[in-house]
Design a protein around this motif. Structure first.
Motif, short mmCIF file in Angstrom:
data_model
loop_
_atom_site.label_atom_id
_atom_site.label_comp_id
_atom_site.label_asym_id
_atom_site.label_seq_id
_atom_site.Cartn_x
_atom_site.Cartn_y
_atom_site.Cartn_z
N PHE A 194 -39.50 60.10 9.09
CA PHE A 194 -39.18 61.01 10.19
C PHE A 194 -38.04 60.49 11.07
O PHE A 194 -37.12 61.22 11.44
CB PHE A 194 -40.45 61.25 11.04
CG PHE A 194 -40.24 62.29 12.11
CD1 PHE A 194 -40.14 63.64 11.78
CD2 PHE A 194 -40.11 61.93 13.44
CE1 PHE A 194 -39.94 64.60 12.76
CE2 PHE A 194 -39.90 62.88 14.42
CZ PHE A 194 -39.82 64.22 14.08
N PHE A 225 -43.60 69.92 7.07
CA PHE A 225 -44.15 69.47 8.36
C PHE A 225 -43.15 68.58 9.09
O PHE A 225 -42.99 68.65 10.32
CB PHE A 225 -45.48 68.74 8.14
CG PHE A 225 -46.17 68.36 9.41
CD1 PHE A 225 -46.75 69.34 10.20
CD2 PHE A 225 -46.21 67.05 9.83
CE1 PHE A 225 -47.38 69.00 11.40
CE2 PHE A 225 -46.83 66.70 11.02
CZ PHE A 225 -47.42 67.66 11.81
N LYS A 226 -42.44 67.74 8.33
CA LYS A 226 -41.44 66.85 8.94
C LYS A 226 -40.36 67.67 9.65
O LYS A 226 -39.91 67.34 10.74
CB LYS A 226 -40.78 65.97 7.87
CG LYS A 226 -41.69 64.91 7.29
CD LYS A 226 -40.96 63.87 6.46
CE LYS A 226 -40.09 64.41 5.39
NZ LYS A 226 -39.69 63.44 4.37
N ASP A 228 -40.67 70.78 10.71
CA ASP A 228 -41.29 71.47 11.84
C ASP A 228 -41.39 70.56 13.06
O ASP A 228 -41.32 71.02 14.20
CB ASP A 228 -42.71 71.95 11.47
CG ASP A 228 -42.66 73.14 10.52
OD1 ASP A 228 -41.58 73.77 10.41
OD2 ASP A 228 -43.68 73.42 9.86
N GLU A 229 -41.60 69.28 12.81
CA GLU A 229 -41.75 68.32 13.91
C GLU A 229 -40.44 68.02 14.63
O GLU A 229 -40.44 67.47 15.73
CB GLU A 229 -42.31 67.00 13.36
CG GLU A 229 -43.80 66.99 13.13
CD GLU A 229 -44.58 66.89 14.43
OE1 GLU A 229 -45.10 67.95 14.87
OE2 GLU A 229 -44.66 65.80 15.00
#
Lengths: 254, 446
Positions: A194, A225-226, A228-229
């Motif tokens: 990330f 998800f990465k 989205d973060e």
């Protein structure tokens, strides 16, 4: 729209194209670019790194060609080429084009070559003329390092190059710096940590970052998800998730 | 009957009497680690005292470093003692002499790998007792072992160097094999004659260098001798030059037998031998203590780290080695070998001076060689030549392979994977065979 710019498919069930498409359906991924997998059995990856197992030198491009026929609306393909095969490498390239492939995948780890030599130059020029990007991992080996890949890209400014997994290791500073400097170098996000994404955004902006999943090593949901973060705008998110790769592979937009 | 001591009068050293009471190769490779450490501590204690009391060079060195043998109370204390440098030995044949001269029974001299001019050669002095104990304990207790009655061809130089005569003596005495010496003064005998001898006697084992083993196979082929059918070796020991796995694989294919690497040096004698796993040298812990250091700082590195090998001899009184810097790049693996032996294993990365420096990075010559001999078109010999323009890789191609620009480009592309940058691939018909130690790295930068 979400496009996965990097997934491997294999003849073995764990990496089958059907499994991939199922995962796309589950995660809302519209399209994907597939490359042949299975030259190393990634479930035993470390054994290939230690040398206890040897990568197969046969490239299963037929798995990609078959997948393109089976899922023509969902998938595009990159043909994998071993530049050490001489004329056979050019024949493989032509076969890939005939099968509808839209880019070239290089695998310096399995095929042990440097980003140098006339054959790679020929392939890169051909790719430039046909608007086909080149995708490759970079390695710790001096001839297949991120620096050498960037030098290779610099020699072929009409061709676009994607650095797989945002470069070598956990956070490849060279990869970020070269992508920031060189117009034709892009970073693909699969398996990248990330912080690497955060640093890349600072250095290159969203224009140089391309979403990928590295199926079957990872899953669509985990890799999404990465993204989205990331603390980014909707516009930047769209660039990462589909606009950037669509600009490199225009047929993805159709 | 023992060939070296037919009357049984040999005075077995006290330390060996205690730790090897049966005077048989009671293999240290099966000892618990604690016992090995205890034996090493006692043996080093003895060596330090012996050197200090009997050698002025060591006495001065210890004084300069403010240490005496009493400062050694456990193995960790060894790092307090000064290193012995190779340069100190050059041109000083008697520097380490630690017994009355008449007790020395043999002197070996360097082959010239690192000695180039008059006055810089290195000598090693040995007593009969040292040879005796080394001969007894060199038996590797691995499948590299040589059986009684085996016909063993020693195709290594006999004059000066320790390689030929030492291994000759070891196998004559310790393995009870039938030894045939086909080496001679500083060189090897006529290769065709060696092949004929091997064919006539149906040799079982050959001890030689990797390049000479290849050369012999070429000579056999040129003369219509099928080395598999006409000779049929059981195994081969290679030593002297070091070689990559892929070069060894070629030898195994050509000779159709297992090839074991054996590691040693003039100064240290035998250091290790491979087992059936062919995965690292099992260290001869019965007469050698090893450390690995950072060559820049001299600090000891933990097992698994690559550094310079430092050797302390455990049974030598004639000219003991205390913390001798071997100038080889190695690492030590302490994890158990799959073969079951408990001895630590050593992995060789080549001489420090032979590391290939290309575009500011350093590479092991064996790593580059390993990739080179995996290339199917590659012949059986190569040279790395460093010039002002960069690295030229001089190679032979396999018989029948055409030398084309495409092939050179391909080989360059493949070798640059390891080496980063190569100036030129130069294909030649034949790189001359020397009949002596093969030189693979040539420096022409000046």
């Amino acid at each position: 729209m979400i496009i996965d710019a990097h997934a491997h498919i294999t003849e073995a069930e764990y990496g089958s194209v059907d499994l991939l498409v199922k995962s796309y359906d589950k995660s809302g991924i519209d399209k994907g670019i597939v490359v042949p997998g299975g030259m190393v059995d990634v479930r035993e990856m470390s054994l290939y790194i230690t040398g206890e197992k040897k990568a197969s030198q046969e490239i299963p491009n037929h798995v990609v060609f078959d997948a393109l026929k089976k899922y023509p609306d969902r998938l595009k393909g990159f043909v994998c080429i071993n530049p050490l095969e001489g004329d056979k490498a050019l024949e493989t390239f032509q076969a890939g084009i005939s099968a509808g492939c839209v880019g070239v995948k290089l695998n310096p780890m399995s095929h042990t070559f440097a980003f140098s030599g006339n054959m790679l130059d020929t392939i890169a020029d051909e790719c430039g003329q046909r608007h086909m990007p080149i995708y490759s991992h970079t390695l710790f080996n001096p001839g297949a390092s991120t620096t050498k890949y960037a030098e290779f890209a610099k020699k072929h400014l009409n061709t676009n190059f994607i650095i797989g997994h945002m470069g070598f290791g956990a956070l490849d500073t060279h990869a970020l710096n070269f992508a920031a400097k060189q117009k034709n170098l892009f970073l693909e996000t699969s398996s990248a940590c990330f912080l690497n994404l955060v640093e890349a955004l600072k250095k290159t902006g969203a224009n140089k970052i391309i979403f990928g999943t590295e199926f079957p090593m990872s899953t669509s949901a985990i890799e999404l998800f990465k993204i989205d973060e990331l603390p980014i705008s909707e516009s930047d998110r769209n660039k990462i998730l589909f606009e950037n790769i669509s600009s490199l592979v225009p047929s993805l937009s159709s | 009957m023992n060939k070296l001591d037919p009357l049984g009068t040999f005075q077995w050293p006290e330390l060996f009497q205690k730790y090897f009471p049966n005077q048989e190769p009671e293999h240290i490779s099966n000892w618990p680690k604690k016992l090995v450490e205890e034996y090493h501590q006692k043996a080093i204690e003895f060596t330090l005292k012996h050197a200090y009391n009997n050698n002025t060079y060591y006495q001065e060195q210890f004084k300069n470093h403010n240490v005496t043998p009493e400062d050694f109370t456990n193995l960790d204390d060894l790092e307090k003692f000064p290193f012995l440098q190779k340069d100190a030995l050059r041109g000083n044949p008697w520097l380490l002499l630690s017994v009355p001269k008449k007790e020395i029974s043999h002197i070996h001299m360097s082959t010239g790998t690192t000695s180039q001019s008059i006055g810089d050669h290195i000598y090693q002095l040995h007593t009969w007792e040292e040879f005796y104990t080394i001969s007894k304990y060199i038996k590797p207790n691995t499948s590299a072992n040589i059986d009684p009655g085996d016909i063993v061809i020693i195709a290594l130089p006999y004059e000066m160097s320790s390689a030929g005569i030492s291994l000759h003596r070891v196998h004559e005495n310790s393995t009870n094999s039938i030894v045939v010496n086909t080496g001679k003064g500083g060189f090897y005998s006529d290769p065709l004659k060696t092949i004929i001898i091997m064919k006539d006697l149906k040799a079982d084992v050959i001890l030689t260098t990797p390049s000479y083993a290849m050369y012999l196979s070429e000579i056999a082929e040129e003369n219509g001798i099928n080395i598999i059918k006409d000779i049929g070796l059981k195994k081969m020991w290679i030593t002297g030059e070091g070689c990559s796995n892929s070069y060894r694989d070629r030898l195994q294919n050509i000779w159709n037998c297992k090839v074991f690497r054996n590691y040693g040096s003039l100064e240290c004698g035998p250091l290790g031998v491979e087992c059936d796993e062919q995965n690292g040298f099992h260290i001869y812990e019965s007469f050698i203590h090893m450390e690995v250091i950072n060559p820049q700082t001299g600090d000891i590195l933990p097992p698994g780290n690559i550094g310079e090998l430092v050797v302390t001899s455990l049974n030598r009184v004639g000219a003991p080695l205390i913390r001798y810097r071997v100038q080889d790049k190695v690492f030590i693996e302490t994890a158990p070998c799959p073969c079951g032996r408990k001895t630590a294993r050593l992995f060789l990365r080549g001489r420090i001076q032979d590391q290939l420096a290309v575009a500011g990075q350093s590479f092991s010559p064996f790593q580059a060689e390993d990739l080179l001999y995996k290339i199917p078109e590659m012949g059986n010999s190569h040279q790395f030549i460093f010039t002002k323009s960069g690295l030229t890789l001089r190679i032979e191609l396999k018989c029948g392979i055409e030398n084309t620009p495409e092939l050179r480009d391909k080989i360059k592309c493949q070798m640059e994977y390891i080496l980063g940058e190569i100036h030129k691939i130069e294909v030649v018909d034949k790189i001359p065979r020397t009949g002596g130690k093969t030189v693979r790295i040539i420096r022409e930068e000046n």
